[in-house]
Design an enzyme around this catalytic site. Structure first.
Site, mmCIF file in Angstrom:
data_model
loop_
_atom_site.group_PDB
_atom_site.id
_atom_site.type_symbol
_atom_site.label_atom_id
_atom_site.label_comp_id
_atom_site.label_asym_id
_atom_site.label_seq_id
_atom_site.Cartn_x
_atom_site.Cartn_y
_atom_site.Cartn_z
ATOM 1 N N ASP A 12 0.797 -1.238 0.000
ATOM 2 C CA ASP A 12 0.000 0.000 0.000
ATOM 3 C C ASP A 12 0.828 1.287 0.000
ATOM 4 O OD1 ASP A 12 -2.019 -1.835 0.153
ATOM 5 O OD2 ASP A 12 -2.791 -1.192 2.092
ATOM 6 N N HIS A 24 -10.786 0.839 -3.168
ATOM 7 C CA HIS A 24 -12.137 0.800 -2.608
ATOM 8 C C HIS A 24 -13.177 1.423 -3.536
ATOM 9 C CE1 HIS A 24 -10.644 -0.486 1.256
ATOM 10 N NE2 HIS A 24 -9.926 0.596 1.428
ATOM 11 N N HIS A 63 -17.739 2.026 0.177
ATOM 12 C CA HIS A 63 -17.160 0.916 0.934
ATOM 13 C C HIS A 63 -17.588 0.949 2.397
ATOM 14 C CE1 HIS A 63 -13.950 -1.722 2.623
ATOM 15 N NE2 HIS A 63 -14.245 -2.382 1.527
ATOM 16 N N HIS A 92 -10.847 6.895 1.403
ATOM 17 C CA HIS A 92 -9.474 6.900 0.901
ATOM 18 C C HIS A 92 -9.324 5.870 -0.201
ATOM 19 C CE1 HIS A 92 -9.511 3.632 3.859
ATOM 20 N NE2 HIS A 92 -8.521 3.099 3.148
ATOM 21 N N LYS A 112 -6.871 -4.768 -3.254
ATOM 22 C CA LYS A 112 -7.651 -5.278 -2.133
ATOM 23 C C LYS A 112 -8.614 -4.214 -1.630
ATOM 24 C CE LYS A 112 -3.835 -4.351 1.086
ATOM 25 N NZ LYS A 112 -4.501 -3.372 1.938
ATOM 26 N N CYS A 137 -2.122 -3.046 7.665
ATOM 27 C CA CYS A 137 -1.980 -3.914 6.495
ATOM 28 C C CYS A 137 -0.668 -4.691 6.471
ATOM 29 C CB CYS A 137 -2.147 -3.092 5.226
ATOM 30 S SG CYS A 137 -3.807 -2.392 5.087
#
Length: 214
Positions: free
Chosen positions: A18, A58, A62, A91, A116, A161
């Site tokens: 990320d 996302h 979400h 975000h 993801k 994460c």
């Protein structure tokens, strides 16, 4: 200038978690100083033949976004069918600049990008498993098919994460290392200390980039 100590063996992979505009200064869920780890990650990338990148991706509606829950604020916690869920500022929405990989990230030999968090009703921290703990991303099989048994994990954020990815790597039977100076944490209400307790209890090992670079 850092120089390579040695090329990592063919059974090793680097997982870069990320490193996106949304999690770096100026982003919608910025982690302080997260852009400062990118040069180290780029150097580490030259040591690995197998590199996997994850990307938060996302939909605008979400379930993890506080804006989608009436009366809730960012960093509140709610209960979902799969357990407690921290609510975040919106975000890394699909197709936005916030969701793009940081422009300073330079990993030309990266082979795979795993997106993801694209399921509306399930959050996703780990590169291996969605937050419902049932839905696999397929990464474990991808790595094992290539003879990978050891992963080195870097990126954002250490306590979310990165931690979930490292723990799930260990659960998948992989040797799991977190390179501490190539990660940045949110550290919200003791989350970093808790994450390290969970990681160490799961067999994750912490190392420095100096173990790979000199």
């Amino acid at each position: 200038m850092l120089e390579l100590r040695m090329k990592q063996a063919n059974n090793c992979a680097l997982i870069v978690v990320d490193v996106q505009n949304g999690f770096t200064p100026g982003g919608n869920l910025a982690v302080a100083g997260a852009d400062q780890i990118i040069p180290c990650i780029n150097q580490l990338g030259t040591c690995f033949d197998t590199i996997v990148i994850t990307q938060d991706w996302h939909p605008h509606n979400h379930i993890s976004f506080a804006s989608n829950h009436l009366g809730k604020q960012p960093f509140d916690t709610i209960q979902l069918p799969y357990g407690p869920q921290v609510l975040w500022p919106s975000h890394c929405v699909q197709g936005t600049q916030d969701a793009e990989l940081h422009p300073a990230l330079d990993l030309p030999t990266a082979q795979l990008i795993i997106r993801k968090g694209f399921h509306r009703n399930i959050d996703s921290y780990s590169a291996f498993m969605e937050a419902d703990r049932h839905t696999s991303t397929g990464l474990a099989g991808y790595l094992k098919e290539r003879g990978i048994d050891t992963v080195y994990i870097v990126g954002i954020a250490t306590d979310f994460c990165v931690a979930w990815t490292a723990i799930d790597a260990s659960k998948a039977g992989l040797n799991s290392y977190v390179i501490i100076d190539a990660c940045k944490a949110i550290d919200m209400n003791g989350s970093l200390q808790h994450a390290w307790q969970e990681m160490l209890a799961s067999g994750v090992q912490r190392i420095s980039s100096r173990n790979i670079l000199v």
